[in-house]
Design a protein around this motif. Structure first.
Motif, mmCIF file in Angstrom:
data_model
loop_
_atom_site.group_PDB
_atom_site.id
_atom_site.type_symbol
_atom_site.label_atom_id
_atom_site.label_comp_id
_atom_site.label_asym_id
_atom_site.label_seq_id
_atom_site.Cartn_x
_atom_site.Cartn_y
_atom_site.Cartn_z
ATOM 1 N N LEU A 77 15.562 -8.997 -11.528
ATOM 2 C CA LEU A 77 16.123 -10.340 -11.349
ATOM 3 C C LEU A 77 15.001 -11.288 -10.972
ATOM 4 O O LEU A 77 14.261 -11.040 -10.017
ATOM 5 C CB LEU A 77 17.197 -10.315 -10.258
ATOM 6 N N THR A 78 14.864 -12.397 -11.729
ATOM 7 C CA THR A 78 13.791 -13.360 -11.503
ATOM 8 C C THR A 78 14.368 -14.763 -11.431
ATOM 9 O O THR A 78 15.199 -15.149 -12.258
ATOM 10 C CB THR A 78 12.750 -13.295 -12.639
ATOM 11 N N ALA A 79 13.909 -15.529 -10.443
ATOM 12 C CA ALA A 79 14.319 -16.920 -10.328
ATOM 13 C C ALA A 79 13.486 -17.780 -11.273
ATOM 14 O O ALA A 79 12.253 -17.679 -11.310
ATOM 15 C CB ALA A 79 14.143 -17.411 -8.894
ATOM 16 N N LEU A 80 14.150 -18.636 -12.062
ATOM 17 C CA LEU A 80 13.493 -19.572 -12.959
ATOM 18 C C LEU A 80 13.481 -20.957 -12.327
ATOM 19 O O LEU A 80 14.076 -21.190 -11.271
ATOM 20 C CB LEU A 80 14.229 -19.609 -14.300
ATOM 21 N N ALA A 81 12.807 -21.896 -12.980
ATOM 22 C CA ALA A 81 12.816 -23.272 -12.476
ATOM 23 C C ALA A 81 14.234 -23.807 -12.402
ATOM 24 O O ALA A 81 14.599 -24.530 -11.469
ATOM 25 C CB ALA A 81 11.952 -24.152 -13.373
ATOM 26 N N GLN A 82 15.047 -23.438 -13.394
ATOM 27 C CA GLN A 82 16.459 -23.800 -13.407
ATOM 28 C C GLN A 82 17.266 -22.555 -13.778
ATOM 29 O O GLN A 82 17.390 -22.229 -14.946
ATOM 30 C CB GLN A 82 16.742 -24.933 -14.412
ATOM 31 N N GLY A 83 17.774 -21.842 -12.790
ATOM 32 C CA GLY A 83 18.595 -20.686 -13.073
ATOM 33 C C GLY A 83 17.917 -19.364 -12.789
ATOM 34 O O GLY A 83 16.950 -19.279 -12.015
ATOM 35 N N TRP A 84 18.419 -18.315 -13.470
ATOM 36 C CA TRP A 84 17.990 -16.944 -13.202
ATOM 37 C C TRP A 84 17.858 -16.165 -14.503
ATOM 38 O O TRP A 84 18.514 -16.469 -15.490
ATOM 39 C CB TRP A 84 19.024 -16.240 -12.316
ATOM 40 N N ARG A 85 17.004 -15.140 -14.471
ATOM 41 C CA ARG A 85 16.834 -14.257 -15.617
ATOM 42 C C ARG A 85 17.085 -12.812 -15.168
ATOM 43 O O ARG A 85 16.501 -12.350 -14.186
ATOM 44 C CB ARG A 85 15.447 -14.363 -16.215
ATOM 45 N N VAL A 86 17.945 -12.124 -15.910
ATOM 46 C CA VAL A 86 18.180 -10.695 -15.727
ATOM 47 C C VAL A 86 17.492 -9.964 -16.865
ATOM 48 O O VAL A 86 17.741 -10.255 -18.036
ATOM 49 C CB VAL A 86 19.688 -10.376 -15.723
ATOM 50 N N GLU A 87 16.610 -9.025 -16.518
ATOM 51 C CA GLU A 87 15.841 -8.314 -17.537
ATOM 52 C C GLU A 87 16.014 -6.807 -17.387
ATOM 53 O O GLU A 87 16.138 -6.285 -16.277
ATOM 54 C CB GLU A 87 14.359 -8.655 -17.418
ATOM 55 N N ASN A 88 16.018 -6.135 -18.539
ATOM 56 C CA ASN A 88 16.027 -4.665 -18.579
ATOM 57 C C ASN A 88 17.157 -4.061 -17.742
ATOM 58 O O ASN A 88 16.995 -2.981 -17.154
ATOM 59 C CB ASN A 88 14.677 -4.117 -18.105
ATOM 60 N N ALA A 89 18.278 -4.754 -17.687
ATOM 61 C CA ALA A 89 19.424 -4.200 -16.976
ATOM 62 C C ALA A 89 20.012 -3.052 -17.787
ATOM 63 O O ALA A 89 20.242 -3.183 -18.985
ATOM 64 C CB ALA A 89 20.470 -5.281 -16.738
ATOM 65 N N ARG A 90 20.294 -1.944 -17.107
ATOM 66 C CA ARG A 90 20.755 -0.746 -17.819
ATOM 67 C C ARG A 90 21.713 0.044 -16.933
ATOM 68 O O ARG A 90 21.404 0.319 -15.765
ATOM 69 C CB ARG A 90 19.567 0.129 -18.201
ATOM 70 N N LEU A 91 22.852 0.377 -17.502
ATOM 71 C CA LEU A 91 23.818 1.267 -16.866
ATOM 72 C C LEU A 91 23.993 2.473 -17.777
ATOM 73 O O LEU A 91 24.378 2.320 -18.945
ATOM 74 C CB LEU A 91 25.155 0.564 -16.650
ATOM 75 N N ALA A 92 23.698 3.652 -17.250
ATOM 76 C CA ALA A 92 23.771 4.865 -18.071
ATOM 77 C C ALA A 92 24.577 5.931 -17.346
ATOM 78 O O ALA A 92 24.425 6.142 -16.130
ATOM 79 C CB ALA A 92 22.363 5.391 -18.365
ATOM 80 N N SER A 93 25.442 6.608 -18.119
ATOM 81 C CA SER A 93 26.224 7.719 -17.589
ATOM 82 C C SER A 93 26.536 8.669 -18.738
ATOM 83 O O SER A 93 26.034 8.491 -19.859
ATOM 84 C CB SER A 93 27.523 7.209 -16.945
ATOM 85 N N GLU A 94 27.365 9.657 -18.485
ATOM 86 C CA GLU A 94 27.684 10.637 -19.510
ATOM 87 C C GLU A 94 28.353 10.005 -20.727
ATOM 88 O O GLU A 94 28.085 10.388 -21.867
ATOM 89 C CB GLU A 94 28.614 11.713 -18.928
ATOM 90 N N HIS A 95 29.196 8.998 -20.509
ATOM 91 C CA HIS A 95 30.028 8.469 -21.587
ATOM 92 C C HIS A 95 29.586 7.119 -22.127
ATOM 93 O O HIS A 95 30.147 6.656 -23.129
ATOM 94 C CB HIS A 95 31.490 8.358 -21.120
#
Length: 321
Positions: free
Chosen positions: A217-235
């Motif tokens: 999670l990175t703060a931008l001049a205006q807003g936010w950036r979510v990078e490389n978000a990953r949720l992994a499980s069996e299914h």
């Protein structure tokens, strides 16, 4: 009944304090000196507070939901001019404890301050409530962390949580409140059951299976950036990146997403959804999306279901819109 006994004595270096007291099942002991009581400065005090119930103590300060278990809070506090030091701070709750050492060289400012914490067997839900964070799992864990504040007000965070049921790492830079400018954090969370993080993600149901959740999670001049978000499980494996105007109730979102499912009917069943007639097949879809009036506009969508491939786009809206 309230009982108090102690001694206040003039000393060459100020006021000497040796006091202890009790109220019902609560007890407090304070020992040490204050060289300049009016300021106050030249402080060197040790303290110990014991109580029969964290729930009762929390209620006194407006913190609800704590467990009805005994606790002890102790430590040493010193102040010489603008330097404030906490040594051997320790909160013991039931069978767990949290220790803390810290220093503020420019008190009351927090610049250049640093804190080290160490917890063993501490219930995460109790810790969360003490910090004003609701929804942390009700599981024991060990905690090791450091927080340091630079002269520019930026906080360097390095926190590790480990236990038999959940493990987490949080590190990076946390900007000054409330704007949080220059924030750049990376987090990784693994556990034995996704159902434990339902409150954290704000969803009603997740299956009882091991998982890994990570992202930046990175703060931008205006807003936010979510990078490389990953949720992994069996299914399921979900990957996404996005830019949004604010973290809470965003009004502008633009990003990309990729969803991979090894067995579609098995995944639907794991999430409590019926799938009559759906044959066993792998499913994958990816695309770009942005928030618009009434939902999300999807573009460049590419997918595969078994041996079938498809492309498309359009408007996704909630039922009834």
């Amino acid at each position: 009944a309230l009982a108090f006994r102690g001694r206040l004595a003039d000393a060459d270096s100020g006021v000497q304090i040796d006091a202890s007291g009790s109220l019902a099942d609560f007890s407090l002991q304070v020992n040490g000196r204050i060289a300049e009581p009016v300021t106050p400065d030249g402080i060197d005090l040790t303290f110990e507070l014991e109580g029969p119930s964290m729930a009762e103590a929390g209620a006194m300060f407006g913190v609800e939901g704590l467990k009805d278990v005994p606790y002890t809070l102790s430590g040493r506090v010193t102040r010489e001019g603008s330097l404030v030091v906490v040594e051997g701070g320790r909160l013991s709750v039931a069978e767990g404890h949290l220790s803390m050492d810290g220093r503020l060289p420019g008190f009351p400012a927090i610049d250049d301050g640093e804190v080290k914490v160490e917890g063993r067997g501490l219930n995460l839900s109790v810790l969360g409530l003490l910090l004003g964070i609701d929804g942390l799992p009700d599981v024991p864990a060990d905690i090791d962390g450091e927080l340091s504040v630079g002269p520019d007000g930026l906080e360097l965070v390095d926190l590790q949580i480990s236990g038999p049921q959940i493990n987490a790492v949080l590190n990076g830079v946390l900007g000054e409140f409330p704007e949080l400018r220059h924030t750049a954090l990376h987090a990784r969370l693994t556990g034995d059951s996704m159902s434990r993080i339902n409150p954290i993600l704000g969803v009603d149901y997740l299956p009882d299976e091991p998982f890994e959740l990570s992202g930046s999670l990175t703060a931008l001049a205006q807003g936010w950036r979510v990078e490389n978000a990953r949720l992994a499980s069996e299914h399921v494996e979900l990957e996404l990146g996005a830019e949004l105007d604010r973290l809470v109730d965003p009004q502008s979102v633009r990003g990309s997403v990729r969803l991979t499912v090894p067995d579609l009917p098995a995944t639907l069943a794991a999430y409590g959804l019926e799938s009559p007639g759906v044959k066993r097949a792998a499913f994958a879809v990816s695309g770009d999306a942005r928030m618009v009036q009434g939902g999300f506009e999807v573009s460049d969508m590419v997918g595969r279901l078994g041996g079938w491939e498809f492309t498309g786009g359009g408007l996704l809206s909630a039922a009834g819109d």
